[in-house]
Design a protein around this motif. Structure first.
Motif, PDB file in Angstrom:
ATOM      1  N   GLU A  50      -2.811  43.789   0.833  1.00  0.00           N
ATOM      2  CA  GLU A  50      -3.864  43.642   1.838  1.00  0.00           C
ATOM      3  C   GLU A  50      -3.864  42.230   2.417  1.00  0.00           C
ATOM      4  O   GLU A  50      -3.686  41.237   1.704  1.00  0.00           O
ATOM      5  CB  GLU A  50      -5.232  43.967   1.234  1.00  0.00           C
ATOM      6  N   LEU A  51      -4.084  42.163   3.722  1.00  0.00           N
ATOM      7  CA  LEU A  51      -4.105  40.885   4.427  1.00  0.00           C
ATOM      8  C   LEU A  51      -5.504  40.598   4.947  1.00  0.00           C
ATOM      9  O   LEU A  51      -6.387  41.455   4.949  1.00  0.00           O
ATOM     10  CB  LEU A  51      -3.119  40.929   5.601  1.00  0.00           C
ATOM     11  N   ASP A  52      -5.687  39.380   5.401  1.00  0.00           N
ATOM     12  CA  ASP A  52      -6.954  38.981   6.004  1.00  0.00           C
ATOM     13  C   ASP A  52      -7.163  39.796   7.277  1.00  0.00           C
ATOM     14  O   ASP A  52      -6.292  39.842   8.145  1.00  0.00           O
ATOM     15  CB  ASP A  52      -6.921  37.483   6.333  1.00  0.00           C
ATOM     16  N   THR A  53      -8.305  40.465   7.388  1.00  0.00           N
ATOM     17  CA  THR A  53      -8.561  41.317   8.555  1.00  0.00           C
ATOM     18  C   THR A  53      -8.960  40.531   9.788  1.00  0.00           C
ATOM     19  O   THR A  53      -9.039  41.084  10.881  1.00  0.00           O
ATOM     20  CB  THR A  53      -9.680  42.333   8.246  1.00  0.00           C
ATOM     21  N   ARG A  54      -9.221  39.240   9.631  1.00  0.00           N
ATOM     22  CA  ARG A  54      -9.609  38.437  10.790  1.00  0.00           C
ATOM     23  C   ARG A  54      -8.375  37.997  11.572  1.00  0.00           C
ATOM     24  O   ARG A  54      -7.422  37.481  11.012  1.00  0.00           O
ATOM     25  CB  ARG A  54     -10.396  37.195  10.340  1.00  0.00           C
ATOM     26  N   GLU A  55      -8.408  38.215  12.853  1.00  0.00           N
ATOM     27  CA  GLU A  55      -7.317  37.808  13.734  1.00  0.00           C
ATOM     28  C   GLU A  55      -7.829  36.709  14.653  1.00  0.00           C
ATOM     29  O   GLU A  55      -8.775  36.906  15.407  1.00  0.00           O
ATOM     30  CB  GLU A  55      -6.837  38.993  14.590  1.00  0.00           C
ATOM     31  N   GLN A  71     -11.596  35.529  18.192  1.00  0.00           N
ATOM     32  CA  GLN A  71     -11.537  36.094  16.845  1.00  0.00           C
ATOM     33  C   GLN A  71     -11.975  37.549  16.865  1.00  0.00           C
ATOM     34  O   GLN A  71     -13.003  37.898  17.434  1.00  0.00           O
ATOM     35  CB  GLN A  71     -12.420  35.317  15.873  1.00  0.00           C
ATOM     36  N   THR A  73     -12.017  41.242  14.264  1.00  0.00           N
ATOM     37  CA  THR A  73     -11.916  41.697  12.881  1.00  0.00           C
ATOM     38  C   THR A  73     -11.463  43.148  12.840  1.00  0.00           C
ATOM     39  O   THR A  73     -12.127  44.034  13.363  1.00  0.00           O
ATOM     40  CB  THR A  73     -13.262  41.572  12.153  1.00  0.00           C
ATOM     41  N   LYS A  78      -2.553  45.853   6.170  1.00  0.00           N
ATOM     42  CA  LYS A  78      -1.753  45.607   4.974  1.00  0.00           C
ATOM     43  C   LYS A  78      -0.292  45.387   5.362  1.00  0.00           C
ATOM     44  O   LYS A  78       0.174  45.918   6.374  1.00  0.00           O
ATOM     45  CB  LYS A  78      -1.846  46.795   3.996  1.00  0.00           C
ATOM     46  N   GLN A 116      -2.155  39.684  16.499  1.00  0.00           N
ATOM     47  CA  GLN A 116      -1.319  39.636  15.307  1.00  0.00           C
ATOM     48  C   GLN A 116       0.060  39.077  15.635  1.00  0.00           C
ATOM     49  O   GLN A 116       0.611  38.275  14.872  1.00  0.00           O
ATOM     50  CB  GLN A 116      -1.196  41.036  14.710  1.00  0.00           C
TER      51      GLN A 116
END
Length: 326
Positions: A50-55, A71, A73, A78, A116
């Motif tokens: 899992e990765l940070d959901t904030r872009e 920003q 979310t 993942k 992303q």
């Protein structure tokens, strides 16, 4: 005295339970194995990270050149290393949960994916600066910061629609344009969304799921048709021990109203639905009897007891009726 009223946002509840459910690696992998690989088990749940959901999009030039960074979310994102045809594929997979139709979904997803990719470029630039490996690169590589040998990881975003209705929103950016010259559209890159909607899944394809996503999506598909839903429940033994998180999704998204006792983790959905139907039938019967008894009392001058005797009301129904007649 001040009274505090707690307002529950139904959309917030839906978002919370669906995100919690889809965050599980087994469920997440199952969704993509079905949608991308037709049910073939290519993505291993254990390979997901899992990765940070904030872009956060910081325009090239660093913080000084980014006065208003953007920003967003995501719901779940993942990274995965997938093996296909003996080749290794590094991918970024994201899921957007929708309990309602979003008529600008192509734009929403396009922004997420673009952020992303921008993030990947920025990370590559930062990596080169930290390692100092710009030596020997040409001026174009040095100025862009992104080397010719650098590559991006594909981002695949899957929209899962947790409702029984047909999705009637646009599936691409081009569908959102109206009356445009075909010559102009030919120069505008299209952006399509990947949509997993229960209503569009063929019955025979539910067998391609390997997790409880099969039961959740099939229940949602027929949530509005009691007869078909009963057939689905009777045909699948898995509904007799569905998990609490699955039931939470069904209750929140399609109003299943399946009772869950405190501490109960495995729920017999078939039994719960049967009890709900019986309770609904009893309420309807009591309501009909109540109207009949009131009519007899008013027109014939009989007591409630006499009216019940004439209608041959059972002892159990009398207890319920007395509460209404008081």
């Amino acid at each position: 005295m001040r009274h505090i009223i707690k307002v529950v946002n139904p959309l917030g509840v839906k978002d919370t339970v669906t995100t919690k459910y889809m965050r599980q690696n087994e469920i997440f992998a199952d969704a993509f194995n079905y949608f991308v690989y037709g049910g073939e088990q290519v993505i291993n749940p254990e390979s997901l990270e899992e990765l940070d959901t904030r872009e956060i999009d910081v325009p090239y030039g660093g913080e000084k050149g980014a006065r208003q960074p953007v920003q967003k979310t995501r719901d779940v994102i993942k990274s995965v290393i997938a093996m296909m045809d003996k080749r290794t594929a590094y991918l970024l997979l994201a899921i957007e949960n929708q309990s309602n139709i979003h008529y600008a979904m192509p734009v929403k997803n396009m922004v997420y994916d673009a952020l992303q990719y921008a993030k990947q470029v920025e990370e590559a630039i930062t990596s080169h600066k930290m390692s100092g490996d710009y030596k020997g690169s040409d001026s174009d590589e040095y100025l862009s910061g992104f080397m010719k040998a650098d590559h991006l990881l594909p981002v695949v975003t899957l929209v899962i629609y947790f409702d029984s209705k047909e999705w009637d929103g646009p599936l691409s950016i081009h569908e959102m344009f109206a009356g445009q010259d075909a010559r102009v559209l030919a120069l505008v890159p299209d952006y399509k969304i990947n949509l997993l909607s229960p209503a569009s899944i063929e019955d025979e394809d539910f067998g391609k799921f390997q997790s409880s996503l099969k039961e959740v999506l099939s229940f949602i598909k027929y949530a509005g048709d009691k007869d078909e839903l009963k057939k689905v429940l009777d045909a699948d033994e898995s509904f007799r021990h569905l998990g609490r998180e699955e039931v939470d999704v069904l209750n929140a998204c399609v109003g299943a109203k399946i009772a869950v006792k405190e501490g109960e983790e495995a729920i017999d959905v078939c039994l719960a639905i049967q009890q709900m139907n019986e309770e609904a039938a009893q309420k309807e019967r009591i309501s009909t009897l109540f109207v009949s008894i009131k009519n007899l009392m008013e027109k014939m001058g009989w007591s409630a007891e006499q009216s019940m005797d004439v209608l041959s009301v059972s002892d159990s129904d009398r207890k319920a009726l007395w509460k209404l007649l008081k």
